[in-house]
Design a protein around this motif. Structure first.
Motif, PDB file in Angstrom:
ATOM      1  N   THR A   1       0.786  -0.907   0.240  1.00 60.82           N
ATOM      2  CA  THR A   1      -0.093  -0.281  -0.039  1.00 60.82           C
ATOM      3  C   THR A   1       1.062   2.058  -0.099  1.00 60.82           C
ATOM      4  O   THR A   1       1.429   0.672   0.720  1.00 60.82           O
ATOM      5  N   HIS A   2      -0.068   1.560  -0.668  1.00 61.37           N
ATOM      6  CA  HIS A   2       1.521   3.399  -0.708  1.00 61.37           C
ATOM      7  C   HIS A   2       1.457   3.594   0.842  1.00 61.37           C
ATOM      8  O   HIS A   2       0.310   3.574   1.189  1.00 61.37           O
ATOM      9  N   PRO A   3       2.322   4.778   1.043  1.00 55.89           N
ATOM     10  CA  PRO A   3       2.905   5.370   2.480  1.00 55.89           C
ATOM     11  C   PRO A   3       1.662   5.544   2.848  1.00 55.89           C
ATOM     12  O   PRO A   3       1.491   5.814   4.213  1.00 55.89           O
ATOM     13  N   LEU A   4       1.304   7.179   2.199  1.00 58.96           N
ATOM     14  CA  LEU A   4       0.711   8.160   2.366  1.00 58.96           C
ATOM     15  C   LEU A   4      -0.697   7.711   2.562  1.00 58.96           C
ATOM     16  O   LEU A   4      -1.252   8.147   3.412  1.00 58.96           O
ATOM     17  N   LEU A   5      -1.269   6.522   1.479  1.00 64.02           N
ATOM     18  CA  LEU A   5      -2.629   5.819   1.915  1.00 64.02           C
ATOM     19  C   LEU A   5      -2.696   4.917   3.137  1.00 64.02           C
ATOM     20  O   LEU A   5      -3.691   5.131   3.663  1.00 64.02           O
ATOM     21  N   ALA A   6      -1.489   4.153   3.446  1.00 68.91           N
ATOM     22  CA  ALA A   6      -1.649   3.435   4.788  1.00 68.91           C
ATOM     23  C   ALA A   6      -1.270   4.698   6.087  1.00 68.91           C
ATOM     24  O   ALA A   6      -2.414   4.073   7.125  1.00 68.91           O
ATOM     25  N   GLY A   7      -0.521   5.548   6.046  1.00 65.93           N
ATOM     26  CA  GLY A   7      -1.153   6.842   6.964  1.00 65.93           C
ATOM     27  C   GLY A   7      -2.470   7.698   6.889  1.00 65.93           C
ATOM     28  O   GLY A   7      -2.664   7.559   8.503  1.00 65.93           O
ATOM     29  N   LEU A   8      -3.067   7.781   6.099  1.00 67.26           N
ATOM     30  CA  LEU A   8      -4.411   8.174   6.085  1.00 67.26           C
ATOM     31  C   LEU A   8      -5.590   7.395   6.496  1.00 67.26           C
ATOM     32  O   LEU A   8      -6.067   7.323   7.483  1.00 67.26           O
ATOM     33  N   ALA A   9      -4.971   6.088   6.469  1.00 68.19           N
ATOM     34  CA  ALA A   9      -5.426   4.255   6.557  1.00 68.19           C
ATOM     35  C   ALA A   9      -5.338   4.612   8.558  1.00 68.19           C
ATOM     36  O   ALA A   9      -6.487   4.216   9.412  1.00 68.19           O
TER      37      ALA A   9
ATOM     38  N   GLY B   1      -2.523  -3.260  -2.943  1.00 67.06           N
ATOM     39  CA  GLY B   1      -1.559  -2.970  -4.358  1.00 67.06           C
ATOM     40  C   GLY B   1      -2.314  -1.378  -5.429  1.00 67.06           C
ATOM     41  O   GLY B   1      -1.794  -1.323  -5.677  1.00 67.06           O
ATOM     42  N   LEU B   2      -2.297  -0.851  -3.952  1.00 66.05           N
ATOM     43  CA  LEU B   2      -2.534   0.436  -4.666  1.00 66.05           C
ATOM     44  C   LEU B   2      -1.209   1.374  -4.095  1.00 66.05           C
ATOM     45  O   LEU B   2      -0.983   1.678  -2.606  1.00 66.05           O
ATOM     46  N   THR B   3      -0.156   1.428  -4.717  1.00 66.64           N
ATOM     47  CA  THR B   3       1.275   1.585  -4.880  1.00 66.64           C
ATOM     48  C   THR B   3       1.992   2.347  -6.110  1.00 66.64           C
ATOM     49  O   THR B   3       1.992   1.149  -7.078  1.00 66.64           O
ATOM     50  N   GLY B   4       3.326   3.086  -6.397  1.00 65.45           N
ATOM     51  CA  GLY B   4       3.247   3.316  -6.973  1.00 65.45           C
ATOM     52  C   GLY B   4       4.508   4.152  -6.404  1.00 65.45           C
ATOM     53  O   GLY B   4       4.181   4.891  -5.440  1.00 65.45           O
ATOM     54  N   ASP B   5       5.582   5.029  -7.244  1.00 69.10           N
ATOM     55  CA  ASP B   5       6.101   6.108  -7.138  1.00 69.10           C
ATOM     56  C   ASP B   5       5.377   7.655  -8.344  1.00 69.10           C
ATOM     57  O   ASP B   5       6.340   8.489  -7.911  1.00 69.10           O
ATOM     58  N   ASP B   6       4.516   7.044  -8.650  1.00 67.25           N
ATOM     59  CA  ASP B   6       3.486   8.097  -9.249  1.00 67.25           C
ATOM     60  C   ASP B   6       3.839   9.470  -7.762  1.00 67.25           C
ATOM     61  O   ASP B   6       2.419   9.049  -7.321  1.00 67.25           O
ATOM     62  N   PRO B   7       3.807  10.325  -8.835  1.00 67.34           N
ATOM     63  CA  PRO B   7       3.930  11.700  -7.358  1.00 67.34           C
ATOM     64  C   PRO B   7       1.787  12.089  -7.404  1.00 67.34           C
ATOM     65  O   PRO B   7       1.687  12.637  -6.810  1.00 67.34           O
ATOM     66  N   ARG B   8       1.695  12.227  -8.343  1.00 71.90           N
ATOM     67  CA  ARG B   8       0.238  12.384  -8.160  1.00 71.90           C
ATOM     68  C   ARG B   8      -0.746  11.318  -7.533  1.00 71.90           C
ATOM     69  O   ARG B   8      -1.449  11.956  -6.709  1.00 71.90           O
ATOM     70  N   LEU B   9       0.161   9.581  -6.968  1.00 72.46           N
ATOM     71  CA  LEU B   9      -1.199   9.366  -5.424  1.00 72.46           C
ATOM     72  C   LEU B   9      -1.009  10.428  -4.487  1.00 72.46           C
ATOM     73  O   LEU B   9      -1.650  10.776  -4.280  1.00 72.46           O
ATOM     74  N   ASP B  10      -0.009  11.028  -3.838  1.00 75.26           N
ATOM     75  CA  ASP B  10       0.331  11.531  -2.961  1.00 75.26           C
ATOM     76  C   ASP B  10      -0.628  12.740  -2.999  1.00 75.26           C
ATOM     77  O   ASP B  10      -0.876  14.019  -2.265  1.00 75.26           O
ATOM     78  N   ALA B  11      -0.864  13.992  -4.213  1.00 79.68           N
ATOM     79  CA  ALA B  11      -1.365  14.879  -4.473  1.00 79.68           C
ATOM     80  C   ALA B  11      -2.730  14.864  -4.145  1.00 79.68           C
ATOM     81  O   ALA B  11      -3.571  15.385  -3.507  1.00 79.68           O
ATOM     82  N   ARG B  12      -3.050  13.168  -5.296  1.00 79.05           N
ATOM     83  CA  ARG B  12      -4.805  13.161  -5.067  1.00 79.05           C
ATOM     84  C   ARG B  12      -5.210  13.060  -3.691  1.00 79.05           C
ATOM     85  O   ARG B  12      -6.383  13.235  -3.436  1.00 79.05           O
TER      86      ARG B  12
END
Length: 207
Positions: free
Chosen positions: A19-27, A51-62
């Protein structure tokens, strides 16, 4: 997030690599700030983060944009100003990364319309303000997520629990849409591992 790590076949951890670190942090923040009665309902969202992870900087922005637009209409005044600036910053980063002119998306416009004073202040304060995608990911996005969740939990609303759950669900959908093109796609989970994870966490087996 320990639940997610187990379902993904990883070692038991609240910082799973699936899981993307910021999404995991939100959870984790939502889990910590939601009421005891509402917390079991979050288990239904756990498979969706795998499975929601990756290096796309748009993930953090979204993720940050979802948090800021959800929080802006309900949080206290001092936090409204921070959320309004966060919206503009996230929109700027998205436009920068996608190579398009800066502008406000529908959710951002709707949030600003509910708090016009904060919107005006942020637009005045942020005029000419520029932030890099790297800087936003490292500093602004995590701060936005923390302020948003805490602000919603402490907001003068009848029940913040639905807002917190919807915030997490919305962020998951945003990430899934960005990564896979389908915000409603569901992640299949081994029912045996689900049952075992529920037993280990004393959670529900209804999802």
């Amino acid at each position: 997030m320990e639940f997610a790590s187990y379902l993904a076949g990883e070692r038991w951890s609240d910082h799973p690599s699936c899981t993307h670190p910021l999404l995991a942090g939100l959870a984790r923040l939502v889990n910590d700030h939601i009421s005891d009665d509402a917390r079991p309902g979050l288990a239904e969202l756990v498979p969706s983060v795998i499975g929601l992870t990756g290096d796309d900087p748009r993930l953090d922005a979204r993720i940050a944009l979802r948090c800021a637009t959800t929080a802006l209409p309900v949080v206290a005044h001092d936090r409204q100003l921070a959320m309004a600036v966060s919206i503009l910053s996230a929109e700027h980063v998205l436009a920068q990364v996608e190579g398009r002119p800066a502008g406000l998306e529908a959710r951002s416009r709707a949030a600003f319309e509910q708090v016009p004073d904060a919107a005006h202040w942020a637009q005045t304060f942020g005029r000419g303000l520029r932030i890099s995608a790297r800087g936003f990911r490292r500093y602004a996005a995590p701060n936005t997520v923390q302020l948003a969740v805490r602000g919603i939990a402490q907001a003068c609303v009848p029940d913040p629990d639905p807002l917190l759950r919807d915030l997490l669900a919305g962020a998951i959908a945003d990430c899934r849409a960005l990564l896979h093109g389908d915000p409603a796609e569901e992640t299949s989970v081994d029912p045996v591992r689900w049952a075992e994870a529920c037993r280990l966490t004393r959670g529900r087996q209804s999802a």
